[in-house]
Design a protein around this motif. Structure first.
Motif, PDB file in Angstrom:
ATOM      1  N   ALA A 264      33.981  33.337  33.979  1.00 27.72           N
ATOM      2  CA  ALA A 264      35.152  32.858  33.244  1.00 27.72           C
ATOM      3  C   ALA A 264      35.888  34.007  32.574  1.00 27.72           C
ATOM      4  N   SER A 265      35.145  34.954  32.021  1.00 28.78           N
ATOM      5  CA  SER A 265      35.767  36.115  31.377  1.00 28.78           C
ATOM      6  C   SER A 265      36.589  36.931  32.372  1.00 28.78           C
ATOM      7  N   ASP A 266      36.028  37.163  33.552  1.00 24.77           N
ATOM      8  CA  ASP A 266      36.738  37.925  34.587  1.00 24.77           C
ATOM      9  C   ASP A 266      37.974  37.185  35.074  1.00 24.77           C
ATOM     10  N   ILE A 267      37.869  35.859  35.201  1.00 30.61           N
ATOM     11  CA  ILE A 267      39.014  35.059  35.641  1.00 30.61           C
ATOM     12  C   ILE A 267      40.133  35.126  34.613  1.00 30.61           C
ATOM     13  N   ALA A 268      39.784  34.994  33.329  1.00 32.32           N
ATOM     14  CA  ALA A 268      40.793  35.063  32.268  1.00 32.32           C
ATOM     15  C   ALA A 268      41.509  36.407  32.301  1.00 32.32           C
ATOM     16  N   ARG A 269      40.742  37.485  32.411  1.00 30.76           N
ATOM     17  CA  ARG A 269      41.349  38.815  32.448  1.00 30.76           C
ATOM     18  C   ARG A 269      42.270  38.971  33.651  1.00 30.76           C
ATOM     19  N   THR A 270      41.883  38.422  34.782  1.00 23.86           N
ATOM     20  CA  THR A 270      42.703  38.527  35.985  1.00 23.86           C
ATOM     21  C   THR A 270      44.018  37.775  35.814  1.00 23.86           C
ATOM     22  N   PHE A 271      43.960  36.583  35.204  1.00 23.23           N
ATOM     23  CA  PHE A 271      45.193  35.845  34.910  1.00 23.23           C
ATOM     24  C   PHE A 271      46.097  36.641  33.970  1.00 23.23           C
ATOM     25  N   PHE A 272      45.523  37.225  32.923  1.00 22.15           N
ATOM     26  CA  PHE A 272      46.325  37.994  31.975  1.00 22.15           C
ATOM     27  C   PHE A 272      46.997  39.182  32.667  1.00 22.15           C
ATOM     28  N   THR A 273      46.275  39.794  33.588  1.00 21.25           N
ATOM     29  CA  THR A 273      46.840  40.929  34.326  1.00 21.25           C
ATOM     30  C   THR A 273      48.046  40.500  35.152  1.00 21.25           C
ATOM     31  N   HIS A 274      47.931  39.374  35.854  1.00 18.97           N
ATOM     32  CA  HIS A 274      49.045  38.895  36.680  1.00 18.97           C
ATOM     33  C   HIS A 274      50.251  38.524  35.813  1.00 18.97           C
ATOM     34  N   LEU A 275      50.000  37.889  34.668  1.00 15.91           N
ATOM     35  CA  LEU A 275      51.103  37.524  33.788  1.00 15.91           C
ATOM     36  C   LEU A 275      51.806  38.770  33.257  1.00 15.91           C
ATOM     37  N   ALA A 276      51.020  39.736  32.781  1.00 16.26           N
ATOM     38  CA  ALA A 276      51.613  40.949  32.230  1.00 16.26           C
ATOM     39  C   ALA A 276      52.377  41.736  33.287  1.00 16.26           C
ATOM     40  N   SER A 277      51.864  41.746  34.512  1.00 14.35           N
ATOM     41  CA  SER A 277      52.533  42.493  35.581  1.00 14.35           C
ATOM     42  C   SER A 277      53.843  41.833  36.002  1.00 14.35           C
ATOM     43  N   ALA A 333      34.444  33.068  26.216  1.00 13.15           N
ATOM     44  CA  ALA A 333      34.654  33.948  27.372  1.00 13.15           C
ATOM     45  C   ALA A 333      36.113  34.416  27.447  1.00 13.15           C
ATOM     46  N   ILE A 334      37.056  33.580  26.981  1.00 13.69           N
ATOM     47  CA  ILE A 334      38.460  34.012  26.925  1.00 13.69           C
ATOM     48  C   ILE A 334      38.584  35.233  26.022  1.00 13.69           C
ATOM     49  N   ASP A 335      37.898  35.200  24.872  1.00 14.53           N
ATOM     50  CA  ASP A 335      37.938  36.353  23.964  1.00 14.53           C
ATOM     51  C   ASP A 335      37.402  37.606  24.642  1.00 14.53           C
ATOM     52  N   SER A 336      36.317  37.461  25.413  1.00 18.98           N
ATOM     53  CA  SER A 336      35.771  38.608  26.152  1.00 18.98           C
ATOM     54  C   SER A 336      36.759  39.104  27.196  1.00 18.98           C
ATOM     55  N   GLY A 337      37.437  38.152  27.861  1.00 22.29           N
ATOM     56  CA  GLY A 337      38.445  38.531  28.847  1.00 22.29           C
ATOM     57  C   GLY A 337      39.595  39.281  28.217  1.00 22.29           C
ATOM     58  N   VAL A 338      39.972  38.889  26.998  1.00 18.01           N
ATOM     59  CA  VAL A 338      41.044  39.584  26.274  1.00 18.01           C
ATOM     60  C   VAL A 338      40.648  41.023  25.971  1.00 18.01           C
ATOM     61  N   LEU A 339      39.435  41.204  25.460  1.00 20.00           N
ATOM     62  CA  LEU A 339      38.965  42.556  25.147  1.00 20.00           C
ATOM     63  C   LEU A 339      38.918  43.423  26.405  1.00 20.00           C
ATOM     64  N   ASP A 340      38.436  42.842  27.488  1.00 17.78           N
ATOM     65  CA  ASP A 340      38.362  43.572  28.754  1.00 17.78           C
ATOM     66  C   ASP A 340      39.760  43.933  29.247  1.00 17.78           C
ATOM     67  N   PHE A 341      40.690  42.988  29.145  1.00 17.72           N
ATOM     68  CA  PHE A 341      42.074  43.223  29.552  1.00 17.72           C
ATOM     69  C   PHE A 341      42.699  44.369  28.752  1.00 17.72           C
ATOM     70  N   CYS A 342      42.444  44.386  27.447  1.00 19.68           N
ATOM     71  CA  CYS A 342      43.027  45.421  26.584  1.00 19.68           C
ATOM     72  C   CYS A 342      42.389  46.790  26.825  1.00 19.68           C
ATOM     73  N   ASP A 343      41.100  46.785  27.225  1.00 16.21           N
ATOM     74  CA  ASP A 343      40.409  48.056  27.475  1.00 16.21           C
ATOM     75  C   ASP A 343      40.826  48.693  28.794  1.00 16.21           C
ATOM     76  N   GLN A 344      41.244  47.872  29.759  1.00 20.37           N
ATOM     77  CA  GLN A 344      41.614  48.383  31.082  1.00 20.37           C
ATOM     78  C   GLN A 344      43.074  48.829  31.072  1.00 20.37           C
ATOM     79  N   HIS A 345      43.335  50.066  31.459  1.00 15.81           N
ATOM     80  CA  HIS A 345      44.708  50.590  31.463  1.00 15.81           C
ATOM     81  C   HIS A 345      45.617  49.781  32.383  1.00 15.81           C
ATOM     82  N   PHE A 346      45.053  49.276  33.488  1.00 20.07           N
ATOM     83  CA  PHE A 346      45.853  48.519  34.451  1.00 20.07           C
ATOM     84  C   PHE A 346      45.464  47.045  34.479  1.00 20.07           C
ATOM     85  N   GLY A 347      44.876  46.562  33.382  1.00 22.00           N
ATOM     86  CA  GLY A 347      44.588  45.143  33.250  1.00 22.00           C
ATOM     87  C   GLY A 347      43.326  44.695  33.956  1.00 22.00           C
TER      88      GLY A 347
END
Length: 375
Positions: A264-277, A333-347
């Motif tokens: 779930a954390s990885d899925i959330a981060r992937t969605f955030f990446t697509h939205l931001a891009s 898990a959404i919170d974990s996905g957020v932290l992961d998204f913010c840590d990754q330079h390219f989402g």
């Protein structure tokens, strides 16, 4: 349908890619999958991507796939020669952490390099309800109807409802994002899949050569995002593969490295990446709203599934409290996905597509093929 796929395979050679840990490969489900594939004439090659296995497990794996004869190609990802090729690529291009996505990507490189097949079906190694119709239905829209991408779906239940990440996380999250950002083409598309997290899909190798996807559990969401970018929606097909699907079931988990929580954390981060891009501004207040709105939608879904279970009388048991606990875990898990998204330079740690890898390192596919086949 099978006769038509067989006829089409005379001009479009078919391969199957199956990512597997040794525990999956040595299980009863994979033994049945091998027995079924033995009987299917239209399959030219079966590529098994064996990941996180030692030498003795690799040797045993060769015996397991031996009934497939020359049709089987066992790609041992931990083979030193293969890892040497991967390390050369990593010096030029970041590949992200090891996971299911990396295992699929490595074997896909071998398939492209060998150029033996033109169509490729992907499915997991732990399918307990696998039969020859399952594979035929997955390939028919690609081989005979000539869609460019085929996604499988099915219902998952036994004495209880399964598919928790899909039921209690994915769809409530999509509804949340629509509430917040409106009904965009991308979110409508992602919400239209009947079972978006299924591991079964088919496409042409020429198409697969241009696909990027995450290296981890975000692979299914990332893959659908790439298909949205590359393929017209009218050339995408969904197909029901079986009346009921079953495979091994994972624990929910409570840490970012384990179970459905990690997925779930990885899925959330992937969605955030697509939205931001796509130009959507994301900040701490947005993420807080995502979590709270998700909880509202997910709790509503628990009530809906409780009613569904009641409609099946005593055939399906339903634990209302356990479902709500799962929802609350997914909210964390959404919170974990957020932290992961913010840590990754390219989402998201996207693996580069093989078209780019070929461009960056001349002859790398030939080197990968040689490494896999070195005895």
């Amino acid at each position: 349908m099978e006769a038509k796929v067989l006829k089409a395979s005379e001009k479009i050679p078919v391969g199957i890619l199956i990512p597997a840990l040794y525990s999956d490969l040595s299980g009863d489900a994979m033994k049945n999958i091998i027995r079924v594939i033995q009987e299917i004439k239209y399959v030219s090659k079966v590529y098994i991507s064996l990941d996180r296995a030692d030498y003795s497990e690799f040797e045993n794996a060769k015996k397991i796939v031996a009934p497939l004869g020359q049709r089987a190609s066992l790609v041992w990802n931990d083979k030193p020669e293969v890892q040497s090729v991967i390390e050369r690529i990593e010096k030029q291009l970041p590949l992200g952490s090891r996971g299911k996505g990396r295992a699929v990507w490595t074997s896909l490189g071998y398939i492209i390099g060998k150029a033996e097949v033109s169509a490729i079906a992907f499915h997991d190694a732990d399918i307990l309800t696998y039969d020859r119709d399952f594979l035929t239905r997955l390939l028919f829209p690609l081989m005979y109807l000539r869609f460019q991408f085929v996604k499988g779906y099915y219902v998952r239940y036994d004495r209880k409802l399964f598919g928790r990440v899909t039921r209690l996380f994915y769809f409530p999250l999509v509804r949340t994002l629509k509430d917040m950002f409106g009904s965009t083409d991308f979110l409508d598309y992602m919400g239209d899949f009947r079972y978006p997290l299924s591991g079964e899909f088919a496409t042409y190798t020429s198409q697969a050569r241009m696909i990027q996807f995450p290296s981890d559990w975000g692979i299914e969401v990332g893959l659908l995002g790439e298909i949205f970018r590359l393929v017209r929606e009218s050339r995408i097909c969904q197909i029901e593969l079986t009346s009921r699907y079953d495979h091994k079931h994972q624990h929910v988990g409570s840490a970012n490295e384990k179970g459905l929580y990690k997925m779930a954390s990885d899925i959330a981060r992937t969605f955030f990446t697509h939205l931001a891009s796509n130009g959507v501004m994301l900040n701490s207040e947005v993420f807080r709203t995502v979590r709270l709105t998700y909880l509202k939608h997910a709790r509503e879904m628990v009530g809906i599934y409780e009613s569904l279970a009641e409609m099946h009388d005593s055939r399906i048991t339903f634990d209302f409290h356990e479902e709500l606990k799962t929802v609350e875990t997914f909210a964390r898990a959404i919170d974990s996905g957020v932290l992961d998204f913010c840590d990754q330079h390219f989402g998201s740690p996207l693996i580069p597509d093989w078209k780019r890898v070929e461009s960056a390192i001349d002859g790398i596919l030939n080197d990968l093929v040689a490494a896999v086949e070195l005895s």
